[in-house]
Design a protein around this motif. Structure first.
Motif, PDB file in Angstrom:
ATOM      1  N   TYR B  35     -29.448  28.743 -28.795  1.00 35.30           N
ATOM      2  CA  TYR B  35     -28.551  29.053 -29.892  1.00 35.30           C
ATOM      3  C   TYR B  35     -27.284  28.230 -29.713  1.00 35.30           C
ATOM      4  O   TYR B  35     -26.953  27.809 -28.603  1.00 35.30           O
ATOM      5  CB  TYR B  35     -28.166  30.541 -29.896  1.00 35.30           C
ATOM      6  N   GLN B  37     -23.038  27.961 -30.908  1.00 36.05           N
ATOM      7  CA  GLN B  37     -21.886  28.607 -31.528  1.00 36.05           C
ATOM      8  C   GLN B  37     -20.731  27.615 -31.546  1.00 36.05           C
ATOM      9  O   GLN B  37     -20.131  27.327 -30.505  1.00 36.05           O
ATOM     10  CB  GLN B  37     -21.482  29.874 -30.779  1.00 36.05           C
ATOM     11  N   GLY B  40     -15.362  29.658 -32.751  1.00 30.54           N
ATOM     12  CA  GLY B  40     -14.864  30.590 -33.747  1.00 30.54           C
ATOM     13  C   GLY B  40     -15.831  30.929 -34.853  1.00 30.54           C
ATOM     14  O   GLY B  40     -15.471  31.645 -35.786  1.00 30.54           O
ATOM     15  N   GLN B  41     -17.043  30.421 -34.738  1.00 31.06           N
ATOM     16  CA  GLN B  41     -18.009  30.665 -35.806  1.00 31.06           C
ATOM     17  C   GLN B  41     -19.179  31.514 -35.315  1.00 31.06           C
ATOM     18  O   GLN B  41     -19.171  32.004 -34.191  1.00 31.06           O
ATOM     19  CB  GLN B  41     -18.485  29.327 -36.380  1.00 31.06           C
ATOM     20  N   LYS B  42     -20.160  31.671 -36.168  1.00 37.73           N
ATOM     21  CA  LYS B  42     -21.282  32.536 -35.834  1.00 37.73           C
ATOM     22  C   LYS B  42     -22.226  31.861 -34.852  1.00 37.73           C
ATOM     23  O   LYS B  42     -22.209  30.654 -34.656  1.00 37.73           O
ATOM     24  CB  LYS B  42     -22.036  32.933 -37.100  1.00 37.73           C
ATOM     25  N   VAL B  43     -23.046  32.676 -34.260  1.00 39.03           N
ATOM     26  CA  VAL B  43     -24.072  32.180 -33.351  1.00 39.03           C
ATOM     27  C   VAL B  43     -25.276  31.772 -34.195  1.00 39.03           C
ATOM     28  O   VAL B  43     -25.815  32.572 -34.966  1.00 39.03           O
ATOM     29  CB  VAL B  43     -24.462  33.281 -32.340  1.00 39.03           C
ATOM     30  N   PHE B  45     -29.151  30.024 -34.612  1.00 43.06           N
ATOM     31  CA  PHE B  45     -30.427  29.730 -33.983  1.00 43.06           C
ATOM     32  C   PHE B  45     -30.711  28.239 -34.050  1.00 43.06           C
ATOM     33  O   PHE B  45     -30.536  27.598 -35.087  1.00 43.06           O
ATOM     34  CB  PHE B  45     -31.522  30.511 -34.704  1.00 43.06           C
ATOM     35  N   MET B  89     -20.553  25.811 -28.118  1.00 47.63           N
ATOM     36  CA  MET B  89     -21.104  26.544 -26.986  1.00 47.63           C
ATOM     37  C   MET B  89     -22.594  26.671 -27.245  1.00 47.63           C
ATOM     38  O   MET B  89     -23.006  27.071 -28.340  1.00 47.63           O
ATOM     39  CB  MET B  89     -20.463  27.924 -26.886  1.00 47.63           C
ATOM     40  N   PHE B  91     -26.021  28.477 -26.098  1.00 50.90           N
ATOM     41  CA  PHE B  91     -26.546  29.625 -25.364  1.00 50.90           C
ATOM     42  C   PHE B  91     -28.061  29.512 -25.233  1.00 50.90           C
ATOM     43  O   PHE B  91     -28.773  29.271 -26.205  1.00 50.90           O
ATOM     44  CB  PHE B  91     -26.233  30.931 -26.095  1.00 50.90           C
ATOM     45  N   PHE B 105     -29.170  36.669 -22.869  1.00 52.22           N
ATOM     46  CA  PHE B 105     -28.444  35.419 -23.037  1.00 52.22           C
ATOM     47  C   PHE B 105     -27.807  34.968 -21.730  1.00 52.22           C
ATOM     48  O   PHE B 105     -27.328  35.790 -20.929  1.00 52.22           O
ATOM     49  CB  PHE B 105     -27.344  35.569 -24.089  1.00 52.22           C
ATOM     50  N   GLU B 107     -24.691  32.644 -19.986  1.00 56.54           N
ATOM     51  CA  GLU B 107     -23.244  32.668 -20.241  1.00 56.54           C
ATOM     52  C   GLU B 107     -22.790  31.487 -21.079  1.00 56.54           C
ATOM     53  O   GLU B 107     -21.627  31.408 -21.446  1.00 56.54           O
ATOM     54  CB  GLU B 107     -22.481  32.728 -18.930  1.00 56.54           C
TER      55      GLU B 107
END
Lengths: 116, 114
Positions: B35, B37, B40-43, B45, B89, B91, B105, B107
């Motif tokens: 995933y 991110q 500041g936004q959504k995670v 897929f 980021m 994940f 998940f 880190e």
């Protein structure tokens, strides 16, 4: 199409107040799972709860409780007696379709500030 | 408690460079995910992986991205030629089964493209 809406972008409450984070989902699947994840300032994603579509029973875990209502396609999350450590971004998420390796679709998250 | 581990925790790279992000899923898990991110936004897929092949990928996961599980333990995400907009980021997650088993998940690996 599957979608998760978290209408509250940011919420601030004073410590010890109760706060409810809203989540509305959309799916055409009859079997699906709903989740809440917490993302503290350190950045990791922490699993809080999973609920399947056949179980509408509300759940309580300590200061956390979840209200699942299929009639309104909502899965709201309440923190009772909030604490500063609850400050984080909270994501509601949905996984649907029994027939595939189901990815989880996240909402945009609600940033929660608990003020001392 | 078993956990998903990711390396590096933070990588800074120049635009156009190749980047490999590594993940060690929980040992008995069979389903693996990446995933992303953006700050500041959504995670979002990116891709799911099962039985040594991609089972689903998003529109974000274009030809610049690839995943593999080279040795039965590591699960890697490669970005061939990084772009500024790849800064995010990343994940990794794993699950023991489906449907929708709890995803564990890591880190995250923060990628900064300059």
């Amino acid at each position: 199409a599957q979608k998760v809406t978290q209408a509250q972008t940011e919420i601030s409450v004073v410590e010890k107040e109760d706060v409810t984070l809203d989540c509305v989902y959309e799916t055409r699947d009859t079997t699906y799972y709903l989740f809440w994840y917490k993302q503290p300032p350190s950045g990791e994603l922490v699993f809080l709860i999973r609920r399947n579509s056949f179980d509408e029973q509300n759940e309580i875990s300590g200061r956390y409780s979840w209200n699942f209502q299929k009639s309104t396609s909502s899965f709201n999350f309440t923190i009772t007696a909030s604490q500063v450590v609850d400050s984080a971004v909270y994501f509601c998420a949905l996984s649907a379709s029994m027939n595939r390796d189901d990815k989880i679709i996240f909402g945009k998250g609600t940033r929660l500030h608990i003020l001392p | 408690e078993p956990e998903v581990t990711q390396t590096p925790s933070h990588q800074v790279t120049q635009m156009g460079q190749e980047v490999i992000l590594r993940c060690v899923p929980i040992s008995n898990h069979l389903y693996f995910y990446w995933y992303r991110q953006i700050l500041g936004q959504k995670v979002e897929f990116l891709v799911s992986f099962y039985n040594n092949e991609i089972s689903e990928k998003s529109e974000i996961f274009d030809d610049q991205f690839s995943v593999e599980r080279p040795d039965g333990s590591n699960f890697t995400l490669k970005i061939r030629s990084t772009k500024l907009e790849d800064s995010a980021m990343y994940f990794c997650a794993s699950a023991s089964g489906r449907p929708a088993g709890e995803l564990f998940f890591g880190e995250g690996s923060r990628l900064t493209v300059l």
